[in-house]
Scaffold this motif. Structure first.
Motif, PDB file in Angstrom:
ATOM      1  N   ASN A  75     135.361   0.783 -54.319  1.00 18.96           N
ATOM      2  CA  ASN A  75     134.207   0.122 -53.724  1.00 18.96           C
ATOM      3  C   ASN A  75     133.487   1.045 -52.749  1.00 18.96           C
ATOM      4  OD1 ASN A  75     134.593  -2.389 -55.025  1.00 18.96           O
ATOM      5  ND2 ASN A  75     136.128  -2.976 -53.506  1.00 18.96           N
ATOM      6  N   TYR A  76     132.199   0.812 -52.583  1.00 20.26           N
ATOM      7  CA  TYR A  76     131.387   1.617 -51.674  1.00 20.26           C
ATOM      8  C   TYR A  76     130.436   0.723 -50.893  1.00 20.26           C
ATOM      9  CZ  TYR A  76     127.609   0.971 -55.080  1.00 20.26           C
ATOM     10  OH  TYR A  76     126.666   0.416 -55.916  1.00 20.26           O
ATOM     11  N   ILE A  77     129.940   1.271 -49.810  1.00 24.99           N
ATOM     12  CA  ILE A  77     128.828   0.686 -49.069  1.00 24.99           C
ATOM     13  C   ILE A  77     127.998   1.844 -48.531  1.00 24.99           C
ATOM     14  CG2 ILE A  77     130.236   0.496 -46.965  1.00 24.99           C
ATOM     15  CD1 ILE A  77     128.442  -1.821 -46.085  1.00 24.99           C
ATOM     16  N   GLY A  78     126.691   1.668 -48.528  1.00 24.45           N
ATOM     17  CA  GLY A  78     125.833   2.750 -48.058  1.00 24.45           C
ATOM     18  C   GLY A  78     124.628   2.234 -47.310  1.00 24.45           C
ATOM     19  N   PHE A  79     124.022   3.124 -46.536  1.00 19.13           N
ATOM     20  CA  PHE A  79     122.808   2.810 -45.800  1.00 19.13           C
ATOM     21  C   PHE A  79     121.788   3.920 -46.061  1.00 19.13           C
ATOM     22  CE2 PHE A  79     126.387   1.057 -43.408  1.00 19.13           C
ATOM     23  CZ  PHE A  79     126.051  -0.286 -43.422  1.00 19.13           C
ATOM     24  N   GLU A  80     120.526   3.527 -46.140  1.00 24.47           N
ATOM     25  CA  GLU A  80     119.455   4.478 -46.407  1.00 24.47           C
ATOM     26  C   GLU A  80     118.143   3.879 -45.905  1.00 24.47           C
ATOM     27  OE1 GLU A  80     116.995   7.217 -47.050  1.00 24.47           O
ATOM     28  OE2 GLU A  80     119.094   7.658 -47.587  1.00 24.47           O
ATOM     29  N   ILE A  81     117.398   4.643 -45.109  1.00 22.15           N
ATOM     30  CA  ILE A  81     116.162   4.108 -44.515  1.00 22.15           C
ATOM     31  C   ILE A  81     114.971   4.134 -45.465  1.00 22.15           C
ATOM     32  CG2 ILE A  81     116.869   4.657 -42.159  1.00 22.15           C
ATOM     33  CD1 ILE A  81     114.988   7.082 -42.294  1.00 22.15           C
ATOM     34  N   ASP A  82     115.060   4.914 -46.541  1.00 23.57           N
ATOM     35  CA  ASP A  82     113.925   5.053 -47.460  1.00 23.57           C
ATOM     36  C   ASP A  82     114.128   4.133 -48.656  1.00 23.57           C
ATOM     37  OD1 ASP A  82     112.065   5.922 -49.440  1.00 23.57           O
ATOM     38  OD2 ASP A  82     111.917   7.871 -48.444  1.00 23.57           O
ATOM     39  N   GLU A  83     113.311   3.088 -48.748  1.00 24.65           N
ATOM     40  CA  GLU A  83     113.475   2.114 -49.823  1.00 24.65           C
ATOM     41  C   GLU A  83     113.232   2.725 -51.203  1.00 24.65           C
ATOM     42  OE1 GLU A  83     109.244   1.543 -48.185  1.00 24.65           O
ATOM     43  OE2 GLU A  83     111.266   1.949 -47.414  1.00 24.65           O
ATOM     44  N   ASN A  84     112.412   3.771 -51.279  1.00 29.12           N
ATOM     45  CA  ASN A  84     112.174   4.432 -52.564  1.00 29.12           C
ATOM     46  C   ASN A  84     113.433   5.133 -53.069  1.00 29.12           C
ATOM     47  OD1 ASN A  84     109.431   3.676 -52.830  1.00 29.12           O
ATOM     48  ND2 ASN A  84     108.842   5.299 -51.410  1.00 29.12           N
ATOM     49  N   TYR A  85     114.161   5.779 -52.159  1.00 27.88           N
ATOM     50  CA  TYR A  85     115.428   6.393 -52.551  1.00 27.88           C
ATOM     51  C   TYR A  85     116.413   5.330 -53.014  1.00 27.88           C
ATOM     52  CZ  TYR A  85     113.882  10.713 -50.190  1.00 27.88           C
ATOM     53  OH  TYR A  85     113.213  11.845 -49.800  1.00 27.88           O
ATOM     54  N   VAL A  86     116.435   4.195 -52.337  1.00 27.73           N
ATOM     55  CA  VAL A  86     117.352   3.120 -52.721  1.00 27.73           C
ATOM     56  C   VAL A  86     116.999   2.585 -54.104  1.00 27.73           C
ATOM     57  CG1 VAL A  86     118.187   0.811 -52.148  1.00 27.73           C
ATOM     58  CG2 VAL A  86     117.857   2.495 -50.335  1.00 27.73           C
ATOM     59  N   LYS A  87     115.729   2.461 -54.404  1.00 30.21           N
ATOM     60  CA  LYS A  87     115.317   2.005 -55.743  1.00 30.21           C
ATOM     61  C   LYS A  87     115.786   2.986 -56.815  1.00 30.21           C
ATOM     62  CE  LYS A  87     111.225  -0.589 -54.235  1.00 30.21           C
ATOM     63  NZ  LYS A  87     109.739  -0.636 -54.214  1.00 30.21           N
ATOM     64  N   ILE A  88     115.650   4.268 -56.524  1.00 32.59           N
ATOM     65  CA  ILE A  88     116.126   5.285 -57.471  1.00 32.59           C
ATOM     66  C   ILE A  88     117.639   5.188 -57.634  1.00 32.59           C
ATOM     67  CG2 ILE A  88     116.395   7.776 -57.846  1.00 32.59           C
ATOM     68  CD1 ILE A  88     113.688   8.094 -56.339  1.00 32.59           C
ATOM     69  N   ALA A  89     118.340   5.035 -56.502  1.00 29.54           N
ATOM     70  CA  ALA A  89     119.801   4.913 -56.557  1.00 29.54           C
ATOM     71  C   ALA A  89     120.219   3.703 -57.372  1.00 29.54           C
ATOM     72  CB  ALA A  89     120.355   4.821 -55.131  1.00 29.54           C
ATOM     73  N   GLU A  90     119.585   2.577 -57.149  1.00 30.62           N
ATOM     74  CA  GLU A  90     119.941   1.355 -57.870  1.00 30.62           C
ATOM     75  C   GLU A  90     119.679   1.494 -59.364  1.00 30.62           C
ATOM     76  OE1 GLU A  90     117.631  -1.479 -55.702  1.00 30.62           O
ATOM     77  OE2 GLU A  90     119.263  -1.911 -54.272  1.00 30.62           O
ATOM     78  N   ARG A  91     118.596   2.177 -59.729  1.00 34.95           N
ATOM     79  CA  ARG A  91     118.311   2.404 -61.149  1.00 34.95           C
ATOM     80  C   ARG A  91     119.369   3.308 -61.773  1.00 34.95           C
ATOM     81  NH1 ARG A  91     113.529   4.361 -60.677  1.00 34.95           N
ATOM     82  NH2 ARG A  91     114.005   6.572 -60.934  1.00 34.95           N
ATOM     83  N   ARG A  92     119.761   4.355 -61.062  1.00 33.74           N
ATOM     84  CA  ARG A  92     120.788   5.258 -61.574  1.00 33.74           C
ATOM     85  C   ARG A  92     122.122   4.530 -61.721  1.00 33.74           C
ATOM     86  NH1 ARG A  92     121.702   9.742 -57.888  1.00 33.74           N
ATOM     87  NH2 ARG A  92     122.417  10.994 -59.664  1.00 33.74           N
ATOM     88  N   ILE A  93     122.435   3.674 -60.751  1.00 32.02           N
ATOM     89  CA  ILE A  93     123.679   2.903 -60.807  1.00 32.02           C
ATOM     90  C   ILE A  93     123.667   1.963 -62.003  1.00 32.02           C
ATOM     91  CG2 ILE A  93     124.976   1.072 -59.642  1.00 32.02           C
ATOM     92  CD1 ILE A  93     124.148   2.513 -56.976  1.00 32.02           C
ATOM     93  N   ARG A  94     122.550   1.273 -62.224  1.00 30.44           N
ATOM     94  CA  ARG A  94     122.452   0.363 -63.380  1.00 30.44           C
ATOM     95  C   ARG A  94     122.656   1.119 -64.691  1.00 30.44           C
ATOM     96  NH1 ARG A  94     118.075  -1.834 -60.437  1.00 30.44           N
ATOM     97  NH2 ARG A  94     116.586  -0.663 -61.729  1.00 30.44           N
ATOM     98  N   ASN A  95     122.169   2.348 -64.748  1.00 31.53           N
ATOM     99  CA  ASN A  95     122.258   3.121 -65.984  1.00 31.53           C
ATOM    100  C   ASN A  95     123.685   3.538 -66.325  1.00 31.53           C
ATOM    101  OD1 ASN A  95     119.505   2.971 -66.432  1.00 31.53           O
ATOM    102  ND2 ASN A  95     119.051   4.949 -65.496  1.00 31.53           N
ATOM    103  N   ILE A  96     124.507   3.809 -65.281  1.00 28.54           N
ATOM    104  CA  ILE A  96     125.871   4.281 -65.573  1.00 28.54           C
ATOM    105  C   ILE A  96     126.905   3.163 -65.540  1.00 28.54           C
ATOM    106  CG2 ILE A  96     125.310   6.546 -64.591  1.00 28.54           C
ATOM    107  CD1 ILE A  96     127.464   5.750 -62.373  1.00 28.54           C
ATOM    108  N   LEU A  97     126.587   2.052 -64.901  1.00 29.86           N
ATOM    109  CA  LEU A  97     127.576   1.005 -64.688  1.00 29.86           C
ATOM    110  C   LEU A  97     128.222   0.497 -65.992  1.00 29.86           C
ATOM    111  CD1 LEU A  97     128.801  -0.304 -62.239  1.00 29.86           C
ATOM    112  CD2 LEU A  97     127.090  -2.114 -62.376  1.00 29.86           C
ATOM    113  N   PRO A  98     127.445   0.276 -67.055  1.00 34.50           N
ATOM    114  CA  PRO A  98     128.088  -0.222 -68.289  1.00 34.50           C
ATOM    115  C   PRO A  98     129.138   0.719 -68.850  1.00 34.50           C
ATOM    116  CG  PRO A  98     125.700  -0.482 -68.394  1.00 34.50           C
ATOM    117  CD  PRO A  98     125.993   0.376 -67.196  1.00 34.50           C
ATOM    118  N   TYR A  99     129.008   2.007 -68.613  1.00 32.95           N
ATOM    119  CA  TYR A  99     129.949   2.978 -69.176  1.00 32.95           C
ATOM    120  C   TYR A  99     131.264   3.000 -68.414  1.00 32.95           C
ATOM    121  CZ  TYR A  99     125.759   4.643 -71.538  1.00 32.95           C
ATOM    122  OH  TYR A  99     124.623   4.729 -72.296  1.00 32.95           O
ATOM    123  N   TYR A 100     131.238   2.628 -67.132  1.00 35.93           N
ATOM    124  CA  TYR A 100     132.451   2.717 -66.317  1.00 35.93           C
ATOM    125  C   TYR A 100     133.066   1.373 -65.994  1.00 35.93           C
ATOM    126  CZ  TYR A 100     131.461   7.643 -65.805  1.00 35.93           C
ATOM    127  OH  TYR A 100     131.243   8.966 -66.076  1.00 35.93           O
TER     128      TYR A 100
END
Length: 281
Positions: free
Chosen positions: A252-277
Motif C-alpha cells: 500500500n502507498y499514500i502520497g501528496f502532490e501540490i500539482d493537480e496536473n501531475y496527480v492526473k497523470i499519475a492516476e492515469r498511469r496507475i489505471r493503465n498498469i493496475l489490471p496487470y498487477y
C-alpha cells in the motif's frame, strides 16, 4: 488510520501528513523533493533563498520522522547542479538533528567502463557506455551522471534485506568460501546503476521535469524488507513512480502532490498498469 491507502492527495505534504497520518504509521518513505536548483515546476518555486529552503526541508523531515515507524526507513533522493554541489549535503546535515544517516547510496544514471579496467569478466566483451545524462557545455564541469539517495533511520540499527536486491557473484568460487556466502547472491553495495528509459519526445514521455524511475523506489522498498512493509509514503509524489513501484510490489502507498496536473497523470498511469498487477498480487 486516518488516510485512505493507495491514494494521492492533491495538497501540501506538511498539511497532508498532519491531517491523514498517525504517528509511527509508515514503514518506508521514498521521495525526491525539489532540489532548489531552479527546475521549472508549474506550481512550485525551485529557487528559494537557501536558508528558507533548508528550513522547509527540515520541517518536512520532522513530520516524516513523526509518521515513520521506529524501525522504518526514509530514503531521500536528492541531486545537485554543477554550479551548486552542496545542496544534497546541506540538506543531509540539517536532517542530522532528527535522523541517523545509516547508508549513503549513489544512484548512477550513466557510466562508461573500459574493457582493460574490467579484467577477465566473460560477459563484457569490450568498452561499454550505458545510461543517460544531460550533457553539460563549456569546459569547467564534467557531465553529471549521479545523484544521492540518503538512507535515514531513527536508530541507525534497522536490519535490511540486502540480498533482496543482490547480484550474482562473478567469481563463483566465492560461494561457500565463508559462512554468509551460501548461494550465488551477494550484497549489491551502495552504488546502484538505474538508467532512465530513452526519451525521444520530452513533453510527451516525461511530463515532469525531475523524477526518478520506478525501479529506484522498488529497490529501496525491497532493501528495507518487503515482508515488513505495509505502507509506503511519498510526500512529493509527482507523476506517481513510487505508487507504481508499490503496485508492482503489492504494498500500500499514500502520497501528496501540490500539482493537480501531475496527480492526473499519475492516476492515469496507475489505471493503465493496475489490471496487470492486481491479479498477481
Amino acid at each position: 488510520m486516518r488516510c485512505q491507502v493507495n491514494k494521492i492527495y492533491v495538497m501540501d505534504c506538511l498539511e497532508g501528513m498532519k491531517k491523514f497520518l498517525d504517528s509511527e504509521e509508515v514503514d518506508v518513505i521514498v521521495t525526491s523533493p525539489p532540489y532548489n536548483i531552479g527546475v521549472k515546476y508549474s506550481k512550485y518555486n525551485d529557487a528559494m533563498p537557501r536558508d528558507k529552503y533548508l528550513d522547509w526541508m527540515e520541517e518536512v523531515a520532522k513530520e516524516c520522522k513523526r509518521v515513520l515507524k521506529h524501525d522504518g526507513s526514509f530514503f531521500l533522493n536528492i541531486g545537485h547542479k554543477p554550479t551548486d554541489l552542496w545542496v544534497p549535503w546541506e540538506v543531509a546535515f540539517r536532517l542530522r538533528k532528527h535522523f541517523v544517516l545509516q547508508n549513503v547510496i549513489v544512484w548512477v544514471k550513466s557510466i562508461a567502463i573500459q574493457k582493460e579496467d574490467v579484467g577477465k569478466y566473460p560477459n563484457i566483451k569490450g568498452d561499454i557506455a550505458v545510461g543517460h545524462y544531460k550533457p553539460i557545455g563549456g569546459d569547467r564541469f564534467l557531465n553529471d551522471c549521479f545523484e544521492y539517495i540518503f538512507h535515514f533511520t531513527k536508530t541507525g540499527r534497522v536490519k535490511l534485506d540486502r540480498l533482496a536486491i543482490g547480484v550474482p557473484y562473478q567469481d563463483k568460487s566465492n560461494i561457500g568460501r565463508w559462512k554468509s556466502a551460501t548461494k550465488d547472491l551477494r550484497c549489491r553495495g551502495n552504488t546502484w546503476f538505474i538508467p532512465y528509459e530513452t526519451i525521444r519526445y520530452r513533453d510527451k514521455e516525461r511530463p515532469h521535469p525531475s523524477t526518478f524511475p520506478p525501479k529506484l523506489p522498488m529497490m529501496c522498498i525491497k532493501l528495507h524488507g518487503l515482508s515488513k512493509t505495509k505502507l509506503v509514503l511519498d510526500p512529493f509524489m509527482g507523476i506517481g513512480n513510487t505508487a507504481i513501484a508499490c503496485i508492482m510490489l503489492g504494498v500500500n502507498y499514500i502520497g501528496f502532490e501540490i500539482d493537480e496536473n501531475y496527480v492526473k497523470i499519475a492516476e492515469r498511469r496507475i489505471r493503465n498498469i493496475l489490471p496487470y498487477y492486481a491479479k498477481e498480487n
